[in-house]
Design an enzyme around this catalytic site. Sequence first.
Site, short mmCIF file in Angstrom:
data_model
loop_
_atom_site.label_atom_id
_atom_site.label_comp_id
_atom_site.label_asym_id
_atom_site.label_seq_id
_atom_site.Cartn_x
_atom_site.Cartn_y
_atom_site.Cartn_z
N ASP A 155 0.84 -1.20 0.00
CA ASP A 155 0.00 0.00 0.00
C ASP A 155 0.87 1.25 0.00
O ASP A 155 2.08 1.19 0.23
CB ASP A 155 -0.94 -0.02 1.21
CG ASP A 155 -0.20 -0.15 2.52
OD1 ASP A 155 0.55 0.79 2.87
OD2 ASP A 155 -0.33 -1.20 3.21
N GLU A 170 22.14 -21.86 -18.71
CA GLU A 170 21.27 -20.97 -17.93
C GLU A 170 22.05 -19.76 -17.43
O GLU A 170 21.55 -18.63 -17.42
CB GLU A 170 20.65 -21.73 -16.75
CG GLU A 170 19.54 -22.67 -17.16
CD GLU A 170 19.09 -23.59 -16.02
OE1 GLU A 170 17.92 -23.97 -16.02
OE2 GLU A 170 19.93 -23.96 -15.15
#
Length: 726
Positions: free
Chosen positions: A531, A611
Amino acid sequence: MAIHYQRENRIFTLHTEHTTYQMKVDDFGFLLHLYYGSSISGDMDYLLTYYDRGFSGNPSDAGNDKTYSMDVLPQEYPVQGVGDYRNNALIIHNADDSDCCDLRYVSHEIKEGKYELPGLPAVYAPVEEAQTLEILLEDAVSGVRVKLLYGVLAREDIITRSAVITNCGKEEIVVEKAASSCLDFLTGDYDLLSFYGRHTMERNLQRAEIAHGSYVIGSRRGASSHQYNPAVILAEKGTTEEAGGCYGMLFVYSGNFLFQAEKDQYDQTRVIMGLHDEQFHYPLAKDESLIVPETILCYTDNGFSALSAKYHRCIREHICRGRYGRQSRPVLLNSWEAAYFDFSGETIVELAKGAAELGIDMVVMDDGWFGDRDDDDRGLGDWYVNEKKLGCTLRELIQKVNDAGVKFGIWIEPEMVSENSNLYRAHPDWAMQIPGRGPVRGRNQLMLDFSRKDVRELIFNQICAVLDQGNIEYVKWDMNRSIAEVYSAVNHPGKVTYDYVLGVYDFLEKLTQRYPDILIEGCSGGGGRFDAGMLYYTPQIWCSDNTDAVDRLRIQYGTSFFYPISAVGSHVSAVPNHQTGRCTSLHTRGVVAMAGTFGYELSTGKLTEEEKEEIKEQIRQYKRYSELIQNGSYYRLSNPFQDACAAWLFVAEDKKTALLNVVLLENHGNMTITYIKLNGLAADALYEDVETGKCYYGSALMRGGLPMPAEKKEYPAYQMEFRMVE
Ligand code: GLA
């Protein structure tokens, strides 16, 4: 001047660049709302109508005039007890046990600069960029005074609202409900966009018509919650990303909140945002005040993209503070999904070496480094380093990490205590529990009573003693359960939910002041306290404990309506994903995590050479675009809850560069083609796809769109850079 007052008819008008907000003090001293929306000229009090409405009470000053009723009139701050039967913004319980507060205008002041709210987060701005209107209202009988605060950031089209309730009477009163904003609409049919969810699946978008009756969302969990975000959009029917009127209401608060939307008997709409009224009975003795956290209001008639852009800017420039507000964030490697509780100092050093090899800036040692915290049923509250587990002191460990060429960050959860901890054994009354009742546990833990200063102080000192042990450059502040027992051994239970949140803010304020160079990332089991209140202290928040790329597309989509990319913590994790078991390609995971503060959450030791090479390239790519991603304009190009793809776009302020991101969600035989229409480009400019060298006009990309490849792959992702041809 953004704020005007006309003495002759007592009309207040707030002007932003593209919007107008108007209200009026009427003959009885009631503060009536007149208008909020696109810029208008003139006085809107002609909109008020007066008819005899059955069963709508008339205030005593109106005498026998049955046409005057608060039940019908649009208001700025509706209260209980004056004949308005709709949802209200304020309920005061008086010393005589009545619930009434008849607020009338007393005075007002217009000031340069934006007001501040002591102890609470709030929008800030340079004094020349904002103005404040304070309107003082009073209930003559009880002496209760309410100061309504309006902050106007004209250039941003932002209006903030807060209220300060002061008991100027002689006897104690109890605030039973307090909101900071109310919007009354005389006309119109609206949809409400709200963001619901659950742990690991936060901020799903819901769009529903506001029909007759009341529609309510909120949190009773002590934090703003995974379940409903304190942010809503009120949209005119048919509003889309690109067109249509919409109002945003964003509550700058991290605790219990209540949002109510109501269509009344005369088809008028009222929306209210404020503190939750349950488990809240806030006593105010003579001369005491309660500050209601602010709501950030914004209106645009250009659709959701424009609304989001305004909130993103507001949060980046006027909520987030400190040096990390706009600065590029470090790419980090977090130990949680790499090792969970099972690590030693050596594991962290290995991660650091792996990070250095890949070009990652920072390693974060997550949960498990303190007390005897080898599992989630113990140790919280004992913030001393477990040197036995680490095999060295924290200072030594940090040194080794720094020697490997990466920064060091650490995880804390200051608001919690395990029953199996030295802290709990010494101070059981510091945990929030109701005497005589067994505790309600959440993740095996209890909550510390952060409404108490003594509790906060001791934890603060413990945490500082840790942070002072070495070159710590990042802190992840977690909170892993909801409040169940609203009770304090020393504080009034009716004050606990609010004072708790202010206690958290107080702690964070002190922490940020003492360590201005530490980047703090908020977290509450991922996005359970995502928030604007937290963003005032922590410029980024871990968006979700769900790191699955496909789920994240939806979580990040919902999050993006109010919160900027710079606030969204997002990491690439291993596959099969630990939350969903789903496998997606490393490329897709990278593209998705780049819609946030980028990082990794995996064991570098388990990566293949191939990777590793791909990750190195991802990091180079992210760093190349980090300014554009963090501070550019963000556009949602699809709705991944409905569409067969998730697509979003970053566009530089000067529109010269754009980065398109697409993940295809559907894959079928003889597959249909997905076309993506871009947004926010200069229509007449020519753009080059940097990879293919193909050129397109901005208007073509925005109106005709771009066909995506139909590959035989699951969840393929595409990232394309477009550059304006000069
Ligand atoms: C929460 C966080 C995770 C991790 C764990 C540690 O769930 O969201 O990222 O830090 O706690 O216990």
